[in-house]
Structures are given as structure tokens and as C-alpha cells.
Design an enzyme around this catalytic site. Structure first.
Site, PDB file in Angstrom:
ATOM      1  CB  ALA A 271      -0.849   0.162   1.184  1.00  0.00           C
TER       2      ALA A 271
ATOM      3  N   GLY B 134       0.424  -5.259   0.700  1.00  0.00           N
ATOM      4  CA  GLY B 134      -0.538  -5.160  -0.445  1.00  0.00           C
ATOM      5  C   GLY B 134      -0.240  -5.867  -1.724  1.00  0.00           C
TER       6      GLY B 134
ATOM      7  CD  GLU C 157      -2.964  -7.899   2.220  1.00  0.00           C
ATOM      8  OE1 GLU C 157      -2.259  -6.631   2.058  1.00  0.00           O
ATOM      9  OE2 GLU C 157      -3.528  -8.369   3.113  1.00  0.00           O
TER      10      GLU C 157
ATOM     11  CD  GLU D  51       1.081  -6.112   5.119  1.00  0.00           C
ATOM     12  OE1 GLU D  51       1.931  -7.073   5.477  1.00  0.00           O
ATOM     13  OE2 GLU D  51       0.414  -6.113   4.184  1.00  0.00           O
TER      14      GLU D  51
END
Ligand code: T1G
Length: 700
Positions: free
Chosen positions: A62, A101, A104, A124
Site C-alpha cells: 500500500a 498489499g 495480497e 506490515e
């Protein structure tokens, strides 16, 4: 579609190409672009979709810079849903590091292929977060709960080969990644491969041994040091086993929201950016030329010199260790071999690796043999005259343009530079012991240090695995100069009523890796004792070292003699409170007429940590440190200050500078003297409602 994402059809495969330097982070334009492209691919005659990135890496997560701002659509789960529910197979093509992310996104695709040098991971937790876009639900479904727990709580990346063995990556691509991925997509289409949605895999609770999560929670919390994310990650994995996936995903989002708004995560994200900011030197043009560093030399093969030599060998840079005699050199090489042996025993290195690295370390007693080194680092003991002699010899021996660095931890770098005819090539490189382990490198800029020499060493620091922070010349530079007040107050708290265990356990609960009293035993009480002997203590306040002097004079030097402030178990080296020392402390307090009292944890924390903040503010005002965030980097990477508190200056901002300032004024009233004189900058910021972070921003 946004600028950051393009779409085209190649060989009946829809290719979504992300191009958002530097790391293709999932900013809003990237999310929007991927979503538009997936939707377009549903309507065209492509038979499969490849998601690929340009530049140096697949999506690395992210966009951390978006945290703390109002979220903007499309949200990541929407993008993942479009990928997962695509009517055509979606293949992620991975190079570089597919992290957070990014991984993911790849897990929401039906297949994943990668080149061998790629890595995947969910880091994370290093930002005080948890994978908030399904990572805690999809990873255990393909890797198994235990492996997923290890990967997510460690935050460490998994190399593509291992990821392939674990089933995280379906295909390793040789040669050009995009061509290989399109070929792989064609094979899947032609073989009628199914749309493999990881979310459809159900985890059988019977495969989880009883008590697994309870033990996991205990284990992660035992080493959390103030971090809460590891605990929440265990909860998400429990949900992956116990709940239907949509409810579990909701649970994951709820815990993610708790973490992303937590002070711990704000602190850890602060350190993430602070580490990268610290490598940048204000006012130095980005294109400052750098000198070529092909070979290094280290003067002095003691603990520090040996450790520094290992840093270069570990980075593949040939290095020569120079000592004054064959015997000393032999001892130095033995230290290095012993250190590598420990790493092999821990399974972190193979014998072949060690052989290769040892092969890069040469030894000599002849200065002529280091004449062609590109950088020489002096690491002899802390005697200014000896250092000056060595630098004069280096000046006469080394080639022009060689960088001459001193590893001194507090001597005057300008005085050392003045011993040469080339002060522009001289600077400080202050490593932290053990040098082959501790990541911090304080780079000390002398008055005449040339910009290119400085830029070269800052870059070299990263190359040898260090986190660099720039310091000006002063006694103790940044870290050690601030440490004085921390140790002083810990000792005064003992005289005023605390036991060593009370001070240490309070600071360890705060998140310090080891309390200040125990740290003194580890470093050796005799080190400070000898320094006091050599410099004299006339005029000093005798109270802060009264007890340690008595301990040293009674043979208790710390861990190295089995006893200091604590006794130490000879097997486990576990510290054991010693009533004899507590009696000694009471005797010393009586001698100084100190009336002992009950002291609570809040006062212990403030008395030990606020001197760091106060001295840090002085260091900023004097321009010794470039930024408050650089000071935080020094303490987190050099002194094991908890990243979950962000470093002393970030911690002070979170407490509020007005509160910190008023507390310091209170201590000034209570104790008098100069120790608690508030720093000018701290007073200014407290009175104006400012913060160190704002001060940094104002000076970027
Ligand atoms: N967001 C924004 N900027 C980033 C970034 C990120 N994720 N990663 C790196 N940068 C910037 C960095 O600040 C620097 O900027 C430049 O890129 C180069 O970075 C939903 C919520 C990828 C291994 O934790 O580990 O996904 O200083 O110097 O050494 O579950 O960057 O040049 O201006 O580090 O080659 C999870 C963090 C996010 C990965 C590359 N992802 N990044 O290392 O370059 S949270 C991460 C890294 C998340 C999801 C959750 C490394 C790297 P500048 P660099 P590098």
C-alpha cells in the site's frame, strides 16, 4: 484508466502494466487503474489476464504516505474482488519484492509466476500493522496456518524458490518475465486450467493442534516490546480457522483499523521514513559525485576492527586488516572466525559463505600494503594522540582520494583531520558494537570534510547494510552525548529509592531491549571507571557513579566477572538481584544524605527518557543533527529504543512537548543544578504548541 496503469492485449492475453515509481505502491491512481483494466478485460476478447509491473519491482505494498489521510476509492478490497471474481484467469507476474498489499494483490489472482530473484512477503508488522487486504486469510489457506503465522509475524520476505516450494508461487519464469508470463497464461488457457480462488479453500480446524494459538499469542507477546500488531495477527489467523471467510475478512479489517490508528503504528511508520530521510544530506546536491570504493582497509583488529572488516566482507568488498604485530593480527583474525562460527551455528550462514567471506579479508602489519585502499577506517582504542599518529602515517601512505575515516566514539574528528595534509578526505564512521550486527552508523562530518567524501560514505553505509545518520563534531556525537543523562538519572534513582530491578524492568516494559543498569553490567562497569580515572573527576557530581565505583573496586565489573549490579547465573547468564548491592546502595545514599522514598514507574520513565529529549533538542539547535527524526534513527538502530515508540523525539511529540517541558522544569526545581536546565528549542516549541516533527518539516 490512470496514467500509472496501462492495458493492452498481447497474444490474446490482456496485459495490465503498472508503472508508478519508485516501487509501484498501491496509491489511488494505481488501484483505480488496475480496477479499470480488469473490468475492461472482462469485456474484450482476451482469454486470460497478466498483471505485471514496470521498473524495479512488483507492487511493494500500500502507499504508506496515504495512511492518516482520508481513504479514497477504490479501496483495495474492491480491486482484489475484481481480480478474484474475474471470468478469465488472472496471473500475477512477480519480480523484485511483492510485499504487503502487493502480495495480497497477487494472492487474489488465480495464479502467480515469478523470476528466481523475486521475493514475496507480508512485512506490515514492521509498520505496526497487519495485512489488511486478506493476507491473513489467503496466506494460511495456501501455506498452512503455522507457516503463515511465521511469515506474517516475522514480516520477513520469502525467496521465489522457497515460495514455489510452499505453493505461494505456481511457476518460476526463466528469461524475460513478461514473455514468460504470457506464455504461462497461454498454457493455462490451453489446458483449461480452473480459476483457482484461494478464498474457496477451507481450513480444517482439526488440523490445528490444541493450544496452538494460545502458545503463539504468548510467544509473540513475550518479544513484542510494546508492539500490539503481533497479537492482533494471531487473532486474524484464529478467525481464518474458526469463521467463514467473509466474516473473517471483516474481522481482519476491524483489527487493521485499530492498528492503523494506533500510536505504535504511527511511530513505526515514522521510523520507516526517518531511516530513509536520514540517508539524505541537507544542502548536498543530489548529483554530488561519489568516489569508487573497490577495496577497504581497517587499522586495528580488535572487537570493533574485526566487526567492521566483516561488514565489508559481507558486502563482497575486499578488505585488509592491519595490526601492529603478527600476534595481534592473528588474534584479530581469530575474533572474525569466531564471530562467523556463531552465525553458522545459528544457521544464518553456510560454511561455503563463510569461506568466501573470509577469503575477502586479508591481514598485514605493513602500511605499504594498504596504500591502494579506497577507504581506510581506523579502529584502535580511544587515545587521541595515537589516532593522530596513525592518521599522519595514513596521510603519507595512502593514495590521493582515499577516504580516511576514524571509528572514534567521541574524540574530536577535526583534531584527527588536522594531523593530515588532507582534512577534506577525513571523516568519522562511528560503528556500534558488535559492528557486524548493529545497524547504526553515525557518519561524522568534519569542518573540512569534502562533500563527495561524505556522499560516498553515506552510500557506502547502505551498501554494507548500515543505517546512516549524519552527525557534526561534538563530544559523543549524537547517541553517546545524549546517553549521559539517561545513565546518570538511572543511578540517581537507585540512590533515591529504586532497586536496579525496578529501574530496569520499568524501562524494559516501556520497550527498551535492556534496562540501563543491566546495560552497564553488560558493557562492563570497569570501562566507565577507567575513563573516569584517566580524565579525572574533579568538579563532577560524585553521586551518579558512587555505587559503580565501589562495585568495580570490589571486583564486580559486571557480566564479565559474573557480578556487577546483579549476580549472573553462570549457565544462563540470567541476572539475579543481589541484596548485597541493595545494601551498598542504601549505604551510599546515607553517605550523601539522600532520604530514600517510593518512586513510581511514571517517574522512572520520565527521569530516564526526558534527558534524551532535552539533550536531543540542544543537539538540533546546535546543528549537530540534521533532523529530530535522525536522532530517532540513532536511538532505534543504535540503542535498541523501541520502534513502537518511534525514538525519543517522536515519543516526546506523542506525549506532547508542553507536558515534557513542564516535567523537566519540575525536575529542575526539585533537583537544582544544571542537569535539568531545559533546552531553548524545547521551551520554544512547548510554548508555541509545536512539535519536533513540525520543526523537521519546516527545515526540510
Ligand atoms: N509506500 C510509499 N513509499 C514507499 C513504500 C511504500 N509502501 N515503499 C518504499 N517507498 C519509498 C521509500 O520511502 C523511498 O522513498 C523509495 O520508495 C525507495 O524505497 C494493505 C497496509 C520495497 C524493499 O512495508 O520495504 O501494504 O526516500 O529506499 O532499499 O496490507 O522500500 O526515495 O523518497 O526502501 O530498494 C507494506 C516497504 C506496506 C514495504 C525497496 N509494504 N518498502 O527497498 O528502496 S503496508 C512494505 C520496503 C500494506 C496492506 C498494508 C522497501 C523495498 P524516497 P527504499 P529499497
Amino acid at each position: 484508466m490512470s496514467q500509472a496503469v496501462s492495458y493492452s492485449i498481447q497474444d490474446r492475453v490482456g496485459v495490465i502494466s503498472v508503472n508508478s515509481p519508485p516501487v509501484n505502491a498501491l496509491s489511488q491512481p494505481v488501484r483505480e487503474g488496475i480496477l479499470d483494466a480488469v473490468r475492461q478485460a472482462q469485456r474484450d476478447d482476451s482469454e486470460a489476464i497478466v498483471l505485471h509491473c514496470q521498473g524495479r519491482t512488483f507492487i511493494a505494498g500500500a502507499d504508506i504516505t496515504e495512511f492518516g489521510k482520508p481513504p479514497r476509492e477504490p479501496h483495495l478490497p474492491t480491486v482484489l474482488g475484481a481480480l478474484e471474481n474475474s471470468s478469465k484467469p488472472v496471473i500475477a507476474a512477480i519480480h523484485g519484492t511483492a510485499l504487503g498489499g502487493g502480495f495480497e494483490v497477487a494472492l487474489a489472482c488465480h495464479y502467480r509466476c515469478a523470476i528466481a530473484s523475486a521475493k514475496v512477503g507480508l512485512p506490515e508488522v514492521k509498520l505496526g500493522l497487519l495485512p489488511g487486504a486478506g493476507g491473513t486469510q489467503r496466506l494460511p489457506r495456501i501455506a498452512g496456518v503455522k507457516a503463515a503465522l511465521d511469515i506474517i509475524t516475522s514480516g520477513n520476505p520469502v525467496a521465489a524458490g522457497k515460495a514455489h516450494d510452499m505453493g505461494l508461487v505456481n511457476e518460476i519464469i526463466e528469461g524475460d518475465l513478461l514473455e514468460g508470463a504470457i506464455r504461462y497464461a497461454r498454457e493455462l488457457v490451453e489446458s483449461g486450467a480452473p480459476l483457482k480462488r484461494i478464498r474457496d479453500i477451507v481450513i480444517d480446524p482439526a488440523t490445528i493442534e490444541p493450544g496452538f494459538f494460545e502458545q503463539a499469542r504468548k510467544r509473540v507477546n513475550a518479544r513484542a516490546r510494546g508492539q500490539i500488531a503481533p497479537d492482533r495477527i494471531v487473532s486474524c489467523l484464529e478467525a481464518a480457522v474458526e469463521l467463514p471467510i467473509d466474516q473473517a475478512l471483516e474481522r481482519e479489517r476491524e483489527l487493521f483499523r485499530e492498528l492503523v490508528t494506533s500510536p505504535e503504528s504511527a511511530a513505526m511508520r515514522h521510523i520507516f521514513f526517518a531511516e530513509r530521510q536520514a540517508a539524505k544530506i541537507k544542502g548536498l546536491p543530489k548529483n554530488t559525485p561519489e568516489r569508487e570504493i573497490g577495496k577497504a582497509a581497517i587499522i586495528g583488529g580488535g572487537t570493533m576492527g574485526g566487526g567492521i572488516a566483516m561488514c565489508f566482507a559481507n558486502a563482497g568488498i575486499p578488505v585488509t586488516l592491519l595490526e601492529i604485530s603478527d600476534g595481534a593480527l592473528d588474534r584479530g583474525m581469530k575474533i572474525i572466525r569466531k564471530n562467523y562460527g556463531i552465525t553458522v551455528k545459528r544457521g544464518k550462514l553456510g560454511e561455503d559463505d563463510v569461506k568466501r567471506r573470509m577469503g575477502l579479508i586479508a591481514g598485514t602489519t605493513d602500511y605499504a600494503e594498504i596504500a591502494d585502499a579506497d577507504i581506510v577506517i581506523e579502529a584502535v582504542f580511544e587515545n587521541l594522540e595515537l589516532k593522530k599518529e596513525i592518521f599522519a602515517k595514513l596521510d603519507a601512505t595512502c593514495k590521493p582520494e582515499a577516504i580516511l575515516a576514524t571509528n572514534t566514539s567521541y574524540q574530536d574528528v577535526d583534531a584527527i583531520a588536522a594531523a593530515t595534509s588532507r582534512p577534506e578526505d577525513v571523516l568519522g564512521t562511528h560503528f556500534f558494537s558488535p559492528a557486524n550486527v548493529m545497524r547504526l552508523l553515525e557518519v561524522v562530518r568534519g569542518e573540512k570534510t569534502a562533500d563527495d567524501a561524505l556522499a560516498t560514505v553515506m552510500k557506502l553505509g547502505k551498501r554494507i547494510g548500515k543505517v546512516c545518520a549524519l552527525s557534526g563534531v561534538c563530544y559523543g556525537f549524537i547517541g553517546n552525548r545524549m546517553l549521559g543523562g539517561y545513565g546518570r538519572e538511572a543511578q540517581l534513582l537507585l540512590l533515591e529509592g529504586c532497586t536496579p530491578q525496578q529501574v530496569d524492568s520499568t524501562l524494559e516494559r516501556f520497550g527498551m531491549a535492556m534496562g540501563p543498569v543491566a546495560m552497564g553490567d553488560l558493557a562492563g562497569l570497569d570501562v566507565g571507571y577507567k575513563a573516569r580515572q584517566s580524565r579525572g573527576t574533579a568538579g563532577d557530581d560524585p553521586r551518579p557513579y558512587a555505587v559503580s565505583t565501589r562495585l568495580v573496586e570490589s571486583g564486580r565489573h559486571g557480566q564479565k566477572t559474573g557480578a556487577g549490579f546483579y549476580r549472573y547465573d553462570s549457565e544462563t547468564r540470567k541476572r539475579i538481584p543481589d541484596p548485597e548491592v541493595e545494601a551498598m546502595i542504601r549505604e551510599e545514599a546515607e553517605k550523601f544524605g539522600i532520604e530514600r522514598r517510593e518512586i513510581d514507574a511514571d517517574e522512572i520513565i520520565a527521569r530516564c527518557l526526558y534527558p534524551l529529549v532535552n539533550e536531543g533538542a540542544k543537539i538540533l539547535k546546535e546543528g549537530i543533527a540534521q533532523r529530530a527524526s535522525d536522532i530517532d534513527v540513532v536511538y532505534v538502530f543504535g540503542y535498541a529504543f523501541p520502534a513502537a515508540k518511534g525514538g525519543p523525539m517522536c515519543y516526546a511529540d506523542q506525549v506532547g512537548l508542553k507536558e515534557v517541558y513542564e516535567r523537566i522544569c519540575g525536575f529542575q526545581e526539585q533537583h537544582g543544578g544544571k542537569n535539568w536546565a531545559p533546552a531553548e528549542l524545547l521551551r520554544e516549541l512547548a510554548e508555541s504548541g509545536g512539535s519536533f516533527a513540525e520543526w523537521d518539516r519546516g527545515r526540510v
